[in-house]
Design a protein around this motif. Structure first.
Motif, PDB file in Angstrom:
ATOM      1  N   MET A 115     -51.410   1.369   7.214  1.00 52.34           N
ATOM      2  CA  MET A 115     -50.985   1.747   5.863  1.00 52.34           C
ATOM      3  C   MET A 115     -50.633   0.532   5.001  1.00 52.34           C
ATOM      4  SD  MET A 115     -47.073   3.266   5.983  1.00 52.34           S
ATOM      5  CE  MET A 115     -47.505   4.657   7.018  1.00 52.34           C
ATOM      6  N   THR A 116     -50.287  -0.588   5.628  1.00 48.55           N
ATOM      7  CA  THR A 116     -49.910  -1.780   4.868  1.00 48.55           C
ATOM      8  C   THR A 116     -50.991  -2.855   4.854  1.00 48.55           C
ATOM      9  OG1 THR A 116     -48.772  -2.650   6.828  1.00 48.55           O
ATOM     10  CG2 THR A 116     -47.437  -1.459   5.199  1.00 48.55           C
ATOM     11  N   GLY A 117     -52.167  -2.526   5.327  1.00 50.23           N
ATOM     12  CA  GLY A 117     -53.280  -3.467   5.263  1.00 50.23           C
ATOM     13  C   GLY A 117     -53.188  -4.610   6.255  1.00 50.23           C
ATOM     14  N   LEU A 118     -52.594  -4.369   7.423  1.00 51.94           N
ATOM     15  CA  LEU A 118     -52.411  -5.421   8.433  1.00 51.94           C
ATOM     16  C   LEU A 118     -53.201  -5.134   9.712  1.00 51.94           C
ATOM     17  CD1 LEU A 118     -48.540  -5.872   8.045  1.00 51.94           C
ATOM     18  CD2 LEU A 118     -50.300  -7.520   7.351  1.00 51.94           C
ATOM     19  N   LYS A 119     -54.172  -4.288   9.630  1.00 48.70           N
ATOM     20  CA  LYS A 119     -54.952  -3.911  10.809  1.00 48.70           C
ATOM     21  C   LYS A 119     -55.564  -5.144  11.461  1.00 48.70           C
ATOM     22  CE  LYS A 119     -58.523  -0.650  12.303  1.00 48.70           C
ATOM     23  NZ  LYS A 119     -59.458   0.426  11.857  1.00 48.70           N
ATOM     24  N   GLY A 120     -55.373  -5.276  12.794  1.00 54.41           N
ATOM     25  CA  GLY A 120     -55.940  -6.387  13.537  1.00 54.41           C
ATOM     26  C   GLY A 120     -55.131  -7.666  13.501  1.00 54.41           C
ATOM     27  N   LEU A 121     -53.946  -7.645  12.859  1.00 54.61           N
ATOM     28  CA  LEU A 121     -53.149  -8.867  12.703  1.00 54.61           C
ATOM     29  C   LEU A 121     -51.854  -8.834  13.507  1.00 54.61           C
ATOM     30  CD1 LEU A 121     -53.509  -9.367   8.832  1.00 54.61           C
ATOM     31  CD2 LEU A 121     -54.919 -10.353  10.649  1.00 54.61           C
ATOM     32  N   ALA A 122     -51.676  -7.863  14.371  1.00 60.70           N
ATOM     33  CA  ALA A 122     -50.386  -7.649  15.041  1.00 60.70           C
ATOM     34  C   ALA A 122     -49.961  -8.811  15.921  1.00 60.70           C
ATOM     35  CB  ALA A 122     -50.427  -6.367  15.864  1.00 60.70           C
ATOM     36  N   ARG A 168     -49.095  -6.013  -5.721  1.00 62.60           N
ATOM     37  CA  ARG A 168     -48.189  -5.090  -6.398  1.00 62.60           C
ATOM     38  C   ARG A 168     -48.810  -3.708  -6.537  1.00 62.60           C
ATOM     39  NH1 ARG A 168     -46.740  -6.899 -12.291  1.00 62.60           N
ATOM     40  NH2 ARG A 168     -48.923  -6.326 -12.564  1.00 62.60           N
ATOM     41  N   GLU A 169     -50.060  -3.662  -6.948  1.00 59.17           N
ATOM     42  CA  GLU A 169     -50.712  -2.368  -7.125  1.00 59.17           C
ATOM     43  C   GLU A 169     -50.878  -1.649  -5.786  1.00 59.17           C
ATOM     44  OE1 GLU A 169     -54.627  -0.444  -9.347  1.00 59.17           O
ATOM     45  OE2 GLU A 169     -54.156  -2.570  -9.566  1.00 59.17           O
ATOM     46  N   GLU A 170     -51.218  -2.391  -4.727  1.00 56.63           N
ATOM     47  CA  GLU A 170     -51.370  -1.783  -3.400  1.00 56.63           C
ATOM     48  C   GLU A 170     -50.050  -1.192  -2.911  1.00 56.63           C
ATOM     49  OE1 GLU A 170     -52.870  -4.774  -0.816  1.00 56.63           O
ATOM     50  OE2 GLU A 170     -54.896  -4.768  -1.671  1.00 56.63           O
ATOM     51  N   ILE A 171     -48.981  -1.961  -3.066  1.00 56.51           N
ATOM     52  CA  ILE A 171     -47.677  -1.494  -2.588  1.00 56.51           C
ATOM     53  C   ILE A 171     -47.193  -0.296  -3.389  1.00 56.51           C
ATOM     54  CG2 ILE A 171     -45.228  -2.123  -2.458  1.00 56.51           C
ATOM     55  CD1 ILE A 171     -46.078  -4.890  -1.544  1.00 56.51           C
ATOM     56  N   PHE A 172     -47.365  -0.348  -4.686  1.00 58.14           N
ATOM     57  CA  PHE A 172     -46.906   0.759  -5.511  1.00 58.14           C
ATOM     58  C   PHE A 172     -47.717   2.030  -5.259  1.00 58.14           C
ATOM     59  CE2 PHE A 172     -44.962  -2.196  -8.939  1.00 58.14           C
ATOM     60  CZ  PHE A 172     -43.913  -2.463  -8.079  1.00 58.14           C
ATOM     61  N   ASP A 173     -49.012   1.881  -4.998  1.00 58.18           N
ATOM     62  CA  ASP A 173     -49.818   3.052  -4.630  1.00 58.18           C
ATOM     63  C   ASP A 173     -49.300   3.664  -3.332  1.00 58.18           C
ATOM     64  OD1 ASP A 173     -51.437   2.880  -6.835  1.00 58.18           O
ATOM     65  OD2 ASP A 173     -53.091   1.857  -5.811  1.00 58.18           O
ATOM     66  N   LEU A 174     -48.918   2.796  -2.383  1.00 64.56           N
ATOM     67  CA  LEU A 174     -48.384   3.273  -1.108  1.00 64.56           C
ATOM     68  C   LEU A 174     -47.069   4.018  -1.299  1.00 64.56           C
ATOM     69  CD1 LEU A 174     -48.468   3.383   1.990  1.00 64.56           C
ATOM     70  CD2 LEU A 174     -47.379   1.130   2.017  1.00 64.56           C
ATOM     71  N   ILE A 195     -44.808   1.419 -12.102  1.00 65.67           N
ATOM     72  CA  ILE A 195     -44.436   2.326 -11.027  1.00 65.67           C
ATOM     73  C   ILE A 195     -43.205   3.180 -11.293  1.00 65.67           C
ATOM     74  CG2 ILE A 195     -43.093   0.512  -9.888  1.00 65.67           C
ATOM     75  CD1 ILE A 195     -45.112   3.350  -8.187  1.00 65.67           C
ATOM     76  N   ALA A 196     -42.199   2.640 -11.983  1.00 65.22           N
ATOM     77  CA  ALA A 196     -40.888   3.306 -12.043  1.00 65.22           C
ATOM     78  C   ALA A 196     -40.932   4.585 -12.875  1.00 65.22           C
ATOM     79  CB  ALA A 196     -39.840   2.355 -12.606  1.00 65.22           C
ATOM     80  N   ASN A 197     -40.150   5.587 -12.446  1.00 64.08           N
ATOM     81  CA  ASN A 197     -39.929   6.753 -13.298  1.00 64.08           C
ATOM     82  C   ASN A 197     -38.527   6.749 -13.893  1.00 64.08           C
ATOM     83  OD1 ASN A 197     -38.504   7.597 -10.933  1.00 64.08           O
ATOM     84  ND2 ASN A 197     -40.378   8.611 -10.207  1.00 64.08           N
ATOM     85  N   LYS A 198     -37.723   5.740 -13.513  1.00 67.02           N
ATOM     86  CA  LYS A 198     -36.444   5.510 -14.178  1.00 67.02           C
ATOM     87  C   LYS A 198     -36.217   4.005 -14.268  1.00 67.02           C
ATOM     88  CE  LYS A 198     -32.693   7.952 -13.196  1.00 67.02           C
ATOM     89  NZ  LYS A 198     -31.465   8.422 -12.477  1.00 67.02           N
ATOM     90  N   LEU A 199     -35.705   3.582 -15.395  1.00 64.40           N
ATOM     91  CA  LEU A 199     -35.511   2.158 -15.646  1.00 64.40           C
ATOM     92  C   LEU A 199     -34.060   1.907 -16.033  1.00 64.40           C
ATOM     93  CD1 LEU A 199     -36.775  -0.675 -16.109  1.00 64.40           C
ATOM     94  CD2 LEU A 199     -37.337   0.062 -18.413  1.00 64.40           C
ATOM     95  N   ILE A 200     -33.456   0.888 -15.417  1.00 59.51           N
ATOM     96  CA  ILE A 200     -32.097   0.480 -15.771  1.00 59.51           C
ATOM     97  C   ILE A 200     -32.133  -0.981 -16.189  1.00 59.51           C
ATOM     98  CG2 ILE A 200     -29.782   0.030 -14.881  1.00 59.51           C
ATOM     99  CD1 ILE A 200     -29.970   2.473 -13.193  1.00 59.51           C
TER     100      ILE A 200
END
Length: 336
Positions: A115-122, A168-174, A195-200
């Motif tokens: 899910m984080t794009g690290l396949k094969g890097l363990a 950033r786009e990959e992480i926010f999609d996740l 990404i945010a639905n609330k901003l402070i």
């Protein structure tokens, strides 16, 4: 999961870092906490996560006070600004660092790395990874504990602009896919808008404004908030009567009951170049700059030192010419 931060205060030596901060975050919300460097964002995150204790105030999680709980008991995932990967541990061991041995299954590792794009890097070590891959390891480690809340503290600050945009786009999609309740700290408006639905927005330890990103952008409550999110036009004005305000560029028909000097705010993209038959503001072009697909105009007033900076498509007008502008009065905001 519902989290409430109630009247948090924090000082270091004689410097007040957080001043009566109160906020709420609901299950599934992605909240972006933003403001200039030193405004207290990271300190607030550390208090929420249990890495720092407040001088006063409370943290409430699902109706239970957790102010004095340890970070481990809170079960919040945290991605630090410097990532804090252990250089002597493999990707696998970094991800499972806070997980009990009996829960470190291969199936869980596969799920996290996929899910984080690290396949094969363990089996690799941090120094064998790119900056983006290291970022993914830090995220996978935060997700490995199945957190109630995910906290991201300036997670993209160490990446170059091209890599940052991609990661950033990959992480926010996740995050959207997983529907994880998240607090993101960033001084970049683009992070919040994406990404945010609330901003402070914070300033000098205080919360300045809370709302949906689009609302905060279009309806800032102060010049500070307006400038923080990009270009803005702020003009001084005087109330002529109950339905119009005079500026050095012209008169706007805006209902207002204050008679003192005013500050008028409008986003420059809402100002359009028009003709003598359809304008409410006008000025003289003082400067014209070529910016690739756009021109940038500096438009000055005949009666003051104020100017309007306006980005346009190819402009046929030249320096020295009078230019006519149309400002939708319903989009003009008056600052107190």
């Amino acid at each position: 999961m519902n989290l409430s931060v109630e009247h948090i205060n924090k000082s270091f030596e004689n410097t007040r870092v957080l001043d009566d901060v109160t906020l709420d975050i609901q299950k599934g919300e992605i909240l972006s906490l933003t403001g200039e460097s030193g405004c207290g964002k990271s300190t607030l995150l550390r208090i929420i996560s249990g890495l720092e204790m407040p001088d006063s105030g409370r943290i409430i999680l699902n109706d239970e006070e957790i102010t004095n709980w340890s970070p481990e008991k809170r079960k919040f995932g945290f991605v630090f600004q410097n990532l804090s990967l252990f250089p002597h541990l493999t990707v696998r061991d970094n991800i499972f660092y806070a997980i009990r041995k009996k829960d470190q299954s291969n199936s869980k590792l596969t799920k996290l790395t996929d899910m984080t794009g690290l396949k094969g890097l363990a089996t690799r070590y941090p120094h064998e990874l790119s900056g983006g891959q290291q970022q993914r390891v830090a995220l996978a480690r935060a997700l490995a504990i199945n957190p109630q809340l995910l906290i991201l503290d300036e997670p993209f600050s160490s990446l170059d602009e091209l890599l940052k945009a991609k990661i950033r786009e990959e992480i926010f999609d996740l995050l959207r896919t997983l529907e994880i309740t998240t607090i993101l700290v960033s001084h970049q408006a683009s992070d919040a808008f994406l990404i945010a639905n609330k901003l402070i927005v914070m300033r000098q330890g205080k919360i300045q404004q809370v709302g949906r990103p689009a609302d905060v952008y279009q309806n800032p409550i102060s010049p500070y908030v307006s400038d923080f999110f990009g270009a803005s036009v702020i003009l001084t004005g005087k109330n002529v009567n109950d339905n119009s305000i005079h500026t050095s560029f012209g008169t706007l028909k805006i209902a207002n009951d204050r008679v003192d000097d005013l500050q008028l705010f409008v986003r420059p993209e809402n100002i359009k170049i028009t003709t003598l038959n359809d304008y409410n503001l006008s000025g003289r072009i003082l400067k014209k700059e070529f910016k690739g697909p756009h021109d940038v105009l500096r438009i000055g007033s005949e009666n003051s030192n104020e100017y309007i900076s306006l980005e346009t498509e190819r402009c046929m007008h030249e320096v020295g010419e009078t230019i006519y502008l149309k400002v939708p009065e319903e989009l003009v905001q008056i600052f107190k």
